[in-house]
Design a protein around this motif. Structure first.
Motif, short mmCIF file in Angstrom:
data_model
loop_
_atom_site.label_atom_id
_atom_site.label_comp_id
_atom_site.label_asym_id
_atom_site.label_seq_id
_atom_site.Cartn_x
_atom_site.Cartn_y
_atom_site.Cartn_z
N GLU A 1 -14.02 34.48 61.62
CA GLU A 1 -13.66 33.24 60.93
C GLU A 1 -12.20 32.85 61.17
O GLU A 1 -11.86 31.66 61.21
CB GLU A 1 -13.91 33.39 59.42
N SER B 1 -20.66 52.35 52.17
CA SER B 1 -19.71 51.27 51.87
C SER B 1 -18.82 50.98 53.08
O SER B 1 -18.36 49.85 53.26
CB SER B 1 -18.84 51.63 50.66
N ARG C 1 -20.48 48.33 55.13
CA ARG C 1 -20.32 47.00 54.54
C ARG C 1 -18.90 46.46 54.74
O ARG C 1 -18.70 45.28 55.01
CB ARG C 1 -20.68 47.04 53.06
N HIS C 2 -17.91 47.33 54.60
CA HIS C 2 -16.54 46.90 54.86
C HIS C 2 -16.36 46.48 56.31
O HIS C 2 -15.70 45.47 56.61
CB HIS C 2 -15.57 48.05 54.53
N PRO D 1 -11.03 44.32 54.60
CA PRO D 1 -11.75 45.27 53.73
C PRO D 1 -11.99 46.59 54.44
O PRO D 1 -12.33 46.64 55.62
CB PRO D 1 -13.07 44.55 53.43
N GLU E 1 -26.97 42.63 57.32
CA GLU E 1 -26.50 43.85 56.68
C GLU E 1 -27.52 44.97 56.79
O GLU E 1 -27.18 46.13 57.06
CB GLU E 1 -26.17 43.59 55.21
N HIS F 1 -18.62 45.31 58.29
CA HIS F 1 -19.34 44.04 58.46
C HIS F 1 -18.50 42.87 57.96
O HIS F 1 -18.34 41.84 58.65
CB HIS F 1 -20.66 44.12 57.70
N GLU F 2 -17.95 43.02 56.75
CA GLU F 2 -17.14 41.95 56.18
C GLU F 2 -15.86 41.74 56.97
O GLU F 2 -15.41 40.60 57.17
CB GLU F 2 -16.82 42.27 54.72
N ALA F 3 -15.25 42.82 57.46
CA ALA F 3 -14.05 42.70 58.28
C ALA F 3 -14.34 41.92 59.57
O ALA F 3 -13.56 41.06 59.99
CB ALA F 3 -13.49 44.08 58.61
N ALA G 1 -20.52 40.62 63.54
CA ALA G 1 -20.49 39.69 62.41
C ALA G 1 -21.83 39.00 62.20
O ALA G 1 -22.22 38.70 61.07
CB ALA G 1 -19.38 38.66 62.62
N ARG H 1 -16.65 39.68 60.00
CA ARG H 1 -16.84 38.27 59.65
C ARG H 1 -15.49 37.57 59.46
O ARG H 1 -15.29 36.43 59.92
CB ARG H 1 -17.68 38.16 58.38
N ARG H 2 -14.56 38.24 58.79
CA ARG H 2 -13.25 37.62 58.57
C ARG H 2 -12.49 37.44 59.88
O ARG H 2 -11.79 36.44 60.07
CB ARG H 2 -12.44 38.47 57.60
#
Length: 302
Positions: A60, A46, A49-50, A75, A32, A52-54, A28, A56-57
């Motif tokens: 969090e 993509s 990126r998914h 994602p 990028e 990476h965002e997953a 996380a 982070r979530r």
């Protein structure tokens, strides 16, 4: 990483990424661009990126999801991944259906089976089994190792061979019925390997959205250009004939899932860099360590 990519292609990159970010927290925290560089060569960026965002979530929210619904909401996670993780890790009863499972069921029934039909066919079995994890892994492994997609399936090793209608007909390789792939549109490009005297390579960044979003690439224009057309393209970037030399390179082709690039390639050696040069310079060291560059251009990198 295994979505639409073979295990053999993933193994090296998996080790590379795991070494760089061994925990979800370190993933996380990664930039990028750093993740895209680690991902280089796998394609379908993509997914990175998914991922990476997953990560982070997950950080969090304080930890990994504990339900199928929680995984499905991340994602890049579809029904198959959520069901596989849910069954194998959490013991939840959602059948995981991929191409391997569809193929096994199609041969068992000797007819075409859609993913939705496959899911319905496995619903009762996963509800009744004592181990959703073993049930899910057995179906996945059967299609991966025994009921293989290319070449003769290993029917002698299959626990379901007596029930298999395709096997009884001697028609295992006829199922699933082959589908004609749609023709890929072809795009012609002229790509420039622009080099400074110190070996620096000119790069530009692709738009933040669309194909290969955010990656770095050698400058190029649409169309297959001859020498005069190539010089016209270079002049638009401020490069004149007095500032450099133009040399043709071998042509190259790159196949994406839904399109094909056919590239006419040139090397441009600059004796003098234009004062308002519109691109970024990358040293040889930065090319290997920093800039994520699509594999479509690997044949023309210095």
């Amino acid at each position: 990483m295994l979505q639409q990519t073979r295990i053999e292609a993933v193994t090296e990159a998996y080790g590379r990424i795991l070494a760089a970010c061994p925990t979800v927290e370190s993933l996380a925290a990664l930039s990028e661009e750093a993740l895209l560089k680690l991902w280089q060569g796998l394609g379908y960026y993509s997914r990175a990126r998914h991922l990476h965002e997953a990560a982070r979530r997950i950080v969090e929210s304080g930890g990994f999801p504990g339900t199928w619904e929680g995984w499905r909401a991340l994602p890049g996670v579809g029904d198959y991944t959520a069901s596989a993780v849910g069954a194998i890790v959490l013991g939840e009863r959602h059948p995981a259906v991929d191409g391997n499972v569809v193929r096994v069921l199609s041969r068992l029934l000797a007819r075409e089976v859609t993913p939705l039909q496959a899911r319905k066919l496995l619903e009762q079995g996963i509800q009744e089994t004592d181990s959703p994890s073993a049930f899910t892994q057995a179906w996945m492994e059967l299609g991966e190792v025994v009921c293989i997609p290319h070449g003769r399936p290993r029917c002698g090793q299959c626990p379901l061979w007596e029930e298999c209608r395709a096997h009884s007909q001697g028609a295992e390789e006829s199922f699933p019925p082959p589908r004609r792939r749609p023709d890929r549109p072809c795009h012609e490009l002229t790509v420039f390997q622009i080099l400074r005297e110190d070996g620096g390579l000119a790069l530009r960044r692709r738009p933040a959205r669309g194909l290969l979003a955010g990656m770095w690439e050698p400058p190029h224009v649409v169309g297959s250009l001859g020498g005069s057309g190539a010089w016209a393209a270079l002049s638009a970037w401020g490069i004149s004939r007095s500032q450099g030399e133009l040399h043709p390179l071998p042509a190259s082709t790159h196949l994406f899932t839904h399109q094909e690039w056919r590239m006419t390639n040139y090397r441009v050696r600059l004796r003098q860099v234009p004062p308002e040069f519109p691109f970024v310079w990358a040293t040889p060291q930065e090319l290997s360590a920093r800039f994520p560059i699509p594999s479509a251009f690997r044949l023309i990198l210095p």
